[in-house]
Design a protein around this motif. Structure first.
Motif, PDB file in Angstrom:
ATOM      1  N   LEU A 297      -9.491  -1.187   2.808  1.00 33.84           N
ATOM      2  CA  LEU A 297      -8.624  -2.355   2.737  1.00 33.84           C
ATOM      3  C   LEU A 297      -8.112  -2.777   4.102  1.00 33.84           C
ATOM      4  CD1 LEU A 297      -6.460  -1.387  -0.363  1.00 33.84           C
ATOM      5  CD2 LEU A 297      -8.428  -2.923  -0.294  1.00 33.84           C
ATOM      6  N   GLU A 298      -7.907  -1.789   4.967  1.00 38.31           N
ATOM      7  CA  GLU A 298      -7.310  -2.074   6.274  1.00 38.31           C
ATOM      8  C   GLU A 298      -7.775  -1.019   7.263  1.00 38.31           C
ATOM      9  OE1 GLU A 298      -2.758  -1.902   7.931  1.00 38.31           O
ATOM     10  OE2 GLU A 298      -3.073  -2.672   5.908  1.00 38.31           O
ATOM     11  N   THR A 299      -8.032  -1.442   8.483  1.00 39.02           N
ATOM     12  CA  THR A 299      -8.448  -0.530   9.543  1.00 39.02           C
ATOM     13  C   THR A 299      -7.503  -0.688  10.723  1.00 39.02           C
ATOM     14  OG1 THR A 299     -10.759  -0.750   8.890  1.00 39.02           O
ATOM     15  CG2 THR A 299     -10.343   0.091  11.082  1.00 39.02           C
ATOM     16  N   GLU A 300      -6.987   0.439  11.203  1.00 38.39           N
ATOM     17  CA  GLU A 300      -6.208   0.430  12.445  1.00 38.39           C
ATOM     18  C   GLU A 300      -7.069   1.086  13.513  1.00 38.39           C
ATOM     19  OE1 GLU A 300      -2.264   2.126  12.325  1.00 38.39           O
ATOM     20  OE2 GLU A 300      -1.985   1.420  10.271  1.00 38.39           O
ATOM     21  N   PRO A 301      -7.272   0.423  14.631  1.00 38.15           N
ATOM     22  CA  PRO A 301      -8.087   1.033  15.684  1.00 38.15           C
ATOM     23  C   PRO A 301      -7.414   2.292  16.239  1.00 38.15           C
ATOM     24  CG  PRO A 301      -7.073  -0.996  16.453  1.00 38.15           C
ATOM     25  CD  PRO A 301      -6.740  -0.876  14.997  1.00 38.15           C
ATOM     26  N   ALA A 302      -8.186   3.083  16.917  1.00 39.89           N
ATOM     27  CA  ALA A 302      -7.675   4.330  17.485  1.00 39.89           C
ATOM     28  C   ALA A 302      -6.510   4.051  18.419  1.00 39.89           C
ATOM     29  CB  ALA A 302      -8.786   5.065  18.221  1.00 39.89           C
ATOM     30  N   ASP A 303      -5.481   4.889  18.306  1.00 36.08           N
ATOM     31  CA  ASP A 303      -4.325   4.769  19.183  1.00 36.08           C
ATOM     32  C   ASP A 303      -4.614   5.471  20.500  1.00 36.08           C
ATOM     33  OD1 ASP A 303      -3.989   7.514  18.699  1.00 36.08           O
ATOM     34  OD2 ASP A 303      -2.274   7.234  17.375  1.00 36.08           O
ATOM     35  N   GLU A 304      -3.592   5.614  21.330  1.00 37.56           N
ATOM     36  CA  GLU A 304      -3.773   6.200  22.660  1.00 37.56           C
ATOM     37  C   GLU A 304      -4.205   7.660  22.615  1.00 37.56           C
ATOM     38  OE1 GLU A 304       0.113   6.459  24.750  1.00 37.56           O
ATOM     39  OE2 GLU A 304       0.900   5.958  22.768  1.00 37.56           O
ATOM     40  N   PHE A 305      -4.068   8.310  21.449  1.00 44.47           N
ATOM     41  CA  PHE A 305      -4.470   9.712  21.307  1.00 44.47           C
ATOM     42  C   PHE A 305      -5.805   9.853  20.573  1.00 44.47           C
ATOM     43  CE2 PHE A 305       0.225   9.673  21.378  1.00 44.47           C
ATOM     44  CZ  PHE A 305       0.380  10.242  22.622  1.00 44.47           C
TER      45      PHE A 305
ATOM     46  N   VAL B   7      -6.428   7.525   5.322  1.00 44.68           N
ATOM     47  CA  VAL B   7      -7.038   8.653   6.029  1.00 44.68           C
ATOM     48  C   VAL B   7      -6.840   8.427   7.523  1.00 44.68           C
ATOM     49  CG1 VAL B   7      -8.750   9.174   4.260  1.00 44.68           C
ATOM     50  CG2 VAL B   7      -9.354   7.618   6.079  1.00 44.68           C
ATOM     51  N   GLU B   8      -6.714   9.521   8.245  1.00 43.60           N
ATOM     52  CA  GLU B   8      -6.664   9.483   9.703  1.00 43.60           C
ATOM     53  C   GLU B   8      -7.914  10.153  10.227  1.00 43.60           C
ATOM     54  OE1 GLU B   8      -2.010   9.408  10.923  1.00 43.60           O
ATOM     55  OE2 GLU B   8      -2.937  11.372  10.767  1.00 43.60           O
ATOM     56  N   LEU B   9      -8.436   9.596  11.293  1.00 45.61           N
ATOM     57  CA  LEU B   9      -9.649  10.126  11.902  1.00 45.61           C
ATOM     58  C   LEU B   9      -9.412  10.377  13.380  1.00 45.61           C
ATOM     59  CD1 LEU B   9     -10.625   7.269  10.133  1.00 45.61           C
ATOM     60  CD2 LEU B   9     -12.614   8.735  10.123  1.00 45.61           C
ATOM     61  N   ILE B  10     -10.001  11.440  13.869  1.00 50.98           N
ATOM     62  CA  ILE B  10     -10.080  11.682  15.309  1.00 50.98           C
ATOM     63  C   ILE B  10     -11.566  11.608  15.619  1.00 50.98           C
ATOM     64  CG2 ILE B  10      -9.801  13.323  17.189  1.00 50.98           C
ATOM     65  CD1 ILE B  10      -7.327  14.391  15.826  1.00 50.98           C
ATOM     66  N   GLY B  11     -11.896  10.680  16.492  1.00 50.57           N
ATOM     67  CA  GLY B  11     -13.307  10.402  16.701  1.00 50.57           C
ATOM     68  C   GLY B  11     -13.820   9.790  15.406  1.00 50.57           C
ATOM     69  N   GLU B  12     -14.827  10.339  14.859  1.00 45.99           N
ATOM     70  CA  GLU B  12     -15.382   9.838  13.603  1.00 45.99           C
ATOM     71  C   GLU B  12     -15.151  10.802  12.447  1.00 45.99           C
ATOM     72  OE1 GLU B  12     -17.061   6.870  12.632  1.00 45.99           O
ATOM     73  OE2 GLU B  12     -15.987   6.268  14.440  1.00 45.99           O
ATOM     74  N   ARG B  13     -14.256  11.779  12.627  1.00 47.21           N
ATOM     75  CA  ARG B  13     -14.014  12.791  11.593  1.00 47.21           C
ATOM     76  C   ARG B  13     -12.661  12.620  10.936  1.00 47.21           C
ATOM     77  NH1 ARG B  13     -18.274  14.886   9.764  1.00 47.21           N
ATOM     78  NH2 ARG B  13     -18.823  16.909  10.543  1.00 47.21           N
ATOM     79  N   VAL B  14     -12.631  12.709   9.603  1.00 46.89           N
ATOM     80  CA  VAL B  14     -11.371  12.664   8.863  1.00 46.89           C
ATOM     81  C   VAL B  14     -10.590  13.941   9.159  1.00 46.89           C
ATOM     82  CG1 VAL B  14     -10.327  12.661   6.562  1.00 46.89           C
ATOM     83  CG2 VAL B  14     -12.316  11.220   7.027  1.00 46.89           C
ATOM     84  N   VAL B  15      -9.314  13.779   9.554  1.00 47.91           N
ATOM     85  CA  VAL B  15      -8.467  14.942   9.832  1.00 47.91           C
ATOM     86  C   VAL B  15      -7.265  15.011   8.903  1.00 47.91           C
ATOM     87  CG1 VAL B  15      -9.190  15.209  12.237  1.00 47.91           C
ATOM     88  CG2 VAL B  15      -7.211  13.762  11.691  1.00 47.91           C
ATOM     89  N   SER B  16      -6.956  13.903   8.206  1.00 39.19           N
ATOM     90  CA  SER B  16      -5.881  13.958   7.222  1.00 39.19           C
ATOM     91  C   SER B  16      -6.066  12.872   6.173  1.00 39.19           C
ATOM     92  CB  SER B  16      -4.499  13.846   7.872  1.00 39.19           C
ATOM     93  OG  SER B  16      -4.248  12.526   8.276  1.00 39.19           O
TER      94      SER B  16
END
Length: 146
Positions: free
Chosen positions: A13-21, A45-54
């Motif tokens: 539904l919505e995408t937030e681009p990667a933040d400063e971290f 969901v939160e992703l770091i790189g392309e992996r779901v982390v939460s």
């Protein structure tokens, strides 16, 4: 799961681009095929790189539980989890419950004693974020050093 796998399985539904971290966020539409869509109000969901982390699930408000322990006990029964919850405290007030198991942290809380929220986090993500935050702070100190 990768971002691509999430997008193939759920409607985003919505995408937030990667933040400063390097943490990006996706809001998903609850799908009847995978979850009780009538009970789940919001999935993120939160992703770091392309992996779901939460993963965060916000359920529709219920008057079913009177306090945090009732909600966490219900989750244990529903998800077939051990009743190994520990209270999250702010002073003397229990603000939620959490447990760690198999490399994950599961947190459960009742927001305003009505809105059930569940977080599932990959424990290995915390050191990555801490390292990135420390690196940012080091760069800022170097930048502002006289």
């Amino acid at each position: 799961m990768t971002s691509e796998q999430v997008r193939a399985r759920f409607k985003v539904l919505e995408t937030e681009p990667a933040d400063e971290f390097g943490v990006a966020r996706l809001r998903l539409q609850p799908a009847a095929d995978y979850l009780a869509a009538e009970a789940v109000n919001d999935i993120a969901v939160e992703l770091i790189g392309e992996r779901v982390v939460s993963i965060r699930l916000v359920y529709r408000p219920f008057a079913l539980w009177k306090h945090q322990r009732e909600f966490s006990d219900w989750l244990s029964g529903t998800l077939k989890l051990p009743r190994a919850w520990k209270p999250l405290m702010v002073g003397s007030i229990v603000t939620g419950m959490e447990m760690e198991c198999a490399g994950f942290k599961l947190s459960a809380a009742l927001i305003g004693v009505k809105i059930p929220v569940v977080y599932l986090s990959f424990l290995d993500a915390a050191p990555t974020l801490s390292r990135r935050q420390a690196e940012r702070e080091r760069r800022l100190r170097e930048f502002f050093k006289p």
